[in-house]
Scaffold this motif. Structure first.
Motif, PDB file in Angstrom:
ATOM      1  N   GLU A 139       0.815  -1.213   0.000  1.00  0.00           N
ATOM      2  CA  GLU A 139       0.000   0.000   0.000  1.00  0.00           C
ATOM      3  C   GLU A 139       0.851   1.267   0.000  1.00  0.00           C
ATOM      4  N   GLU A 140       1.923   1.275   0.785  1.00  0.00           N
ATOM      5  CA  GLU A 140       2.715   2.503   0.905  1.00  0.00           C
ATOM      6  C   GLU A 140       3.748   2.689  -0.205  1.00  0.00           C
ATOM      7  N   LEU A 141       3.890   1.692  -1.086  1.00  0.00           N
ATOM      8  CA  LEU A 141       4.901   1.806  -2.142  1.00  0.00           C
ATOM      9  C   LEU A 141       4.355   2.568  -3.353  1.00  0.00           C
ATOM     10  N   SER A 142       5.260   3.281  -4.037  1.00  0.00           N
ATOM     11  CA  SER A 142       4.881   3.917  -5.300  1.00  0.00           C
ATOM     12  C   SER A 142       5.058   2.898  -6.421  1.00  0.00           C
ATOM     13  N   ALA A 143       4.450   3.176  -7.568  1.00  0.00           N
ATOM     14  CA  ALA A 143       4.617   2.293  -8.724  1.00  0.00           C
ATOM     15  C   ALA A 143       6.098   2.140  -9.053  1.00  0.00           C
ATOM     16  N   GLU A 144       6.855   3.232  -8.947  1.00  0.00           N
ATOM     17  CA  GLU A 144       8.280   3.189  -9.263  1.00  0.00           C
ATOM     18  C   GLU A 144       9.026   2.273  -8.309  1.00  0.00           C
ATOM     19  N   GLU A 145       8.653   2.326  -7.039  1.00  0.00           N
ATOM     20  CA  GLU A 145       9.323   1.465  -6.057  1.00  0.00           C
ATOM     21  C   GLU A 145       9.021  -0.002  -6.325  1.00  0.00           C
ATOM     22  N   ILE A 146       7.773  -0.295  -6.705  1.00  0.00           N
ATOM     23  CA  ILE A 146       7.414  -1.681  -7.024  1.00  0.00           C
ATOM     24  C   ILE A 146       8.234  -2.158  -8.219  1.00  0.00           C
ATOM     25  N   LEU A 147       8.305  -1.313  -9.244  1.00  0.00           N
ATOM     26  CA  LEU A 147       9.087  -1.686 -10.434  1.00  0.00           C
ATOM     27  C   LEU A 147      10.567  -1.856 -10.092  1.00  0.00           C
ATOM     28  N   TYR A 148      11.036  -1.034  -9.172  1.00  0.00           N
ATOM     29  CA  TYR A 148      12.443  -1.134  -8.761  1.00  0.00           C
ATOM     30  C   TYR A 148      12.716  -2.524  -8.170  1.00  0.00           C
ATOM     31  N   ILE A 149      11.789  -3.009  -7.343  1.00  0.00           N
ATOM     32  CA  ILE A 149      11.976  -4.349  -6.755  1.00  0.00           C
ATOM     33  C   ILE A 149      11.924  -5.412  -7.853  1.00  0.00           C
ATOM     34  N   LEU A 150      10.949  -5.293  -8.765  1.00  0.00           N
ATOM     35  CA  LEU A 150      10.822  -6.295  -9.835  1.00  0.00           C
ATOM     36  C   LEU A 150      12.081  -6.311 -10.700  1.00  0.00           C
ATOM     37  N   ASP A 151      12.611  -5.127 -11.012  1.00  0.00           N
ATOM     38  CA  ASP A 151      13.830  -5.051 -11.829  1.00  0.00           C
ATOM     39  C   ASP A 151      15.017  -5.661 -11.092  1.00  0.00           C
ATOM     40  N   THR A 152      15.108  -5.358  -9.799  1.00  0.00           N
ATOM     41  CA  THR A 152      16.222  -5.903  -9.020  1.00  0.00           C
ATOM     42  C   THR A 152      16.134  -7.430  -8.991  1.00  0.00           C
ATOM     43  N   ALA A 153      14.906  -7.943  -8.880  1.00  0.00           N
ATOM     44  CA  ALA A 153      14.724  -9.407  -8.829  1.00  0.00           C
ATOM     45  C   ALA A 153      15.233 -10.075 -10.105  1.00  0.00           C
TER      46      ALA A 153
END
Lengths: 320, 184
Positions: free
Chosen positions: A22-36
């Protein structure tokens, strides 16, 4: 925003904890997916370890039963070269009356770097994050959030469908009591997917429309239009309660079998967070069939959890 | 500050390729089985582009580079705790079994040698290559670890505080910026 856009803007990960989507921005979510992505091939190499968390200690603090999530976090931490301590509430001083915070503080005092917590009380990870110095990762808090499950679901969808923006995703089952549903709704809507919640009226609260989703009580109606079907697990302990239709009725209305799947798009993606009740949510033909991404979800879960452990640790180093 | 323009940058890359070529030229005209299986692996980001360019140039010159790849070293860095969240993890793309290859490891700039140390560790976790040779476009001549390149495009005469290699594919322009003073 595409991956490259996020990268060009020089976005960084600055969160010491992962408590929810809930507290994450779309960019932060994408950052995690990219890092993965960077961790996705570690499992297939000859040496299945990277030294990124060497000398760090991760504690699995699980107050609820879990096999999949716990094993996944353990393996993820081990592949990052961290030491892992397993903690089960049943074998602990909690059975002697110690409070959650006292237990966690004692563990912290032993020199731990990251606490991964699962607890039946919503907000338990947030409470620990507020009172402890170590990084806290939420592995499921009551019916509130299960952020790493949502992240691995998003990662799996993006990997197979090539995108998330614009997709139509159905989440089917006991939405009201599901932390998986809640985290998925946040993540999917933030990344531009359309979400439709499907289930019996008693288990799909109308109030959830405020999260920007559609609601349907008829699986057959929505099947032809969706790109992804995420089938939630039916918690057997709820089957006897009066909010639940009979077992047979649920199966007939909301179970996914081969015949019903024919009504969906040929390339529809079938997902399930596990563990599956075979023959209830999904028949074996569907669970093991060509549309199923269930085992990929499990493999991807490792890459996601490695990325999360790595990122929260990096952020806490940075804060020092 | 000194800037080498596009032409001079291309010359430096050519010079680097020629060094690699002459190192392996003894193998020329012999049967293929005597020439090691060569693969070029570049360190992200910059080195990977150079590795691709060098592969093309060398293959055109008659030295076949059989495989290409890119290596991300973020997880192997020795400054993870210092640089914290500034470090971005990217994907390593090496889709062949490095055990059977002699690797030409490519980076744009060599400075302290720490990046190469990390790259060697990352590479060894993927297997046991027949050999690893190091090719760099610019040597800043400021080593802090006992690691030296086998092939060098441009070597600074004395320790240099600032070097930036810009490549068309990454930066939209091509040049090498060399400064005694730290820029920016």
């Amino acid at each position: 925003m595409t991956t490259n856009e996020a990268k060009e803007k020089g976005l960084k990960w600055n969160r010491k904890h992962l408590l929810g989507i809930e507290e994450l921005s779309a960019e932060e979510i994408l950052y995690i997916l990219d890092t993965a992505e960077g961790f996705s091939d570690v499992a297939t190499r000859s040496i299945k370890k990277v030294p990124a968390l060497r000398g760090k200690v991760v504690v699995n603090l699980f107050f609820e039963d879990s096999t999949r999530t716990r094993t996944s976090f353990t393996l993820a931490a081990q592949r990052l070269s961290a030491d892992v301590i397993e903690f089960s509430s049943r074998l602990s001083s909690l059975s002697k009356g110690e409070t959650l915070l006292d237990t966690a503080r004692n563990i912290e005092a032993m020199g731990v770097d990251i606490i991964v917590i699962r607890h039946s009380a919503p907000g338990a990870p947030h409470y620990l994050a507020k009172h402890l110095k170590v990084s806290v990762v939420n592995a499921g808090d009551g019916a509130h959030e299960h952020p790493t499950q949502a992240l691995l679901d998003l990662y799996t969808i993006r990997k197979i469908k090539g995108k998330i923006d614009g997709l139509k995703v159905a989440i089917v089952g006991d939405i009201a009591h599901s932390r998986v549903a809640r985290s998925n709704i946040w993540g999917l809507t933030k990344l531009g997917a359309e979400v439709v919640l499907v289930g019996p009226t008693t288990l799909v609260p109308k109030s959830m429309k405020s999260l920007g989703v559609e609601i349907s009580y008829n699986l057959d109606d929505i099947l032809p239009y969706v790109d992804v079907i995420n089938m939630l697990r039916i918690q057997r302990e709820r089957i006897s309660s009066n909010v639940f239709p009979s077992f047979e009725e649920y199966k007939r209305l909301f179970g996914l079998n081969k015949e019903r799947l024919k009504k969906a798009k040929p390339d529809v993606l079938v997902m399930h967070p596990g563990p599956i009740n075979r023959g209830v949510e999904l028949t074996s033909e569907v669970a093991d069939g060509p549309n199923s991404a269930i085992l990929k979800q499990v493999s991807n879960g490792l890459a996601i959890r490695m990325a999360v452990l790595f990122l929260v640790n990096q952020a806490s180093e940075h804060a020092l | 500050m000194k800037v080498l323009d596009e032409e001079k940058t291309k010359d430096a890359i050519k010079k680097l390729a020629e060094q690699i070529y002459s190192f392996y030229k003894d193998y020329k005209n012999k049967t293929r089985s005597e020439l090691p299986n060569l693969a070029a692996i570049g360190i992200k980001t910059g080195g990977d582009i150079l590795a691709y360019r060098l592969s093309d140039i060398l293959s055109d010159m008659g030295l076949p580079i059989l495989q290409r790849g890119s290596l991300d070293i973020a997880l192997y860095r020795d400054d993870l705790e210092i640089r914290g969240s500034k470090i971005r993890v990217e994907k390593t793309d090496i889709n062949f079994d490095i055990n059977n290859y002699e690797i030409i490891l490519v980076d744009d700039v060599i400075h302290t040698g720490r990046t190469i140390r990390a790259a060697l560790d990352a590479l060894m976790d993927l297997g046991r290559p027949q050999a690893v040779r190091l090719a760099v476009l610019v040597d800043r001549n400021q080593r802090l670890l006992p690691i030296q390149p086998d092939f060098v495009g441009i070597k600074m005469d004395e320790p240099t505080n600032y070097v930036q290699v810009k490549l068309k594919e990454l930066d939209g322009e091509e040049c090498i910026i060399i400064g005694r003073e730290k820029a920016g």
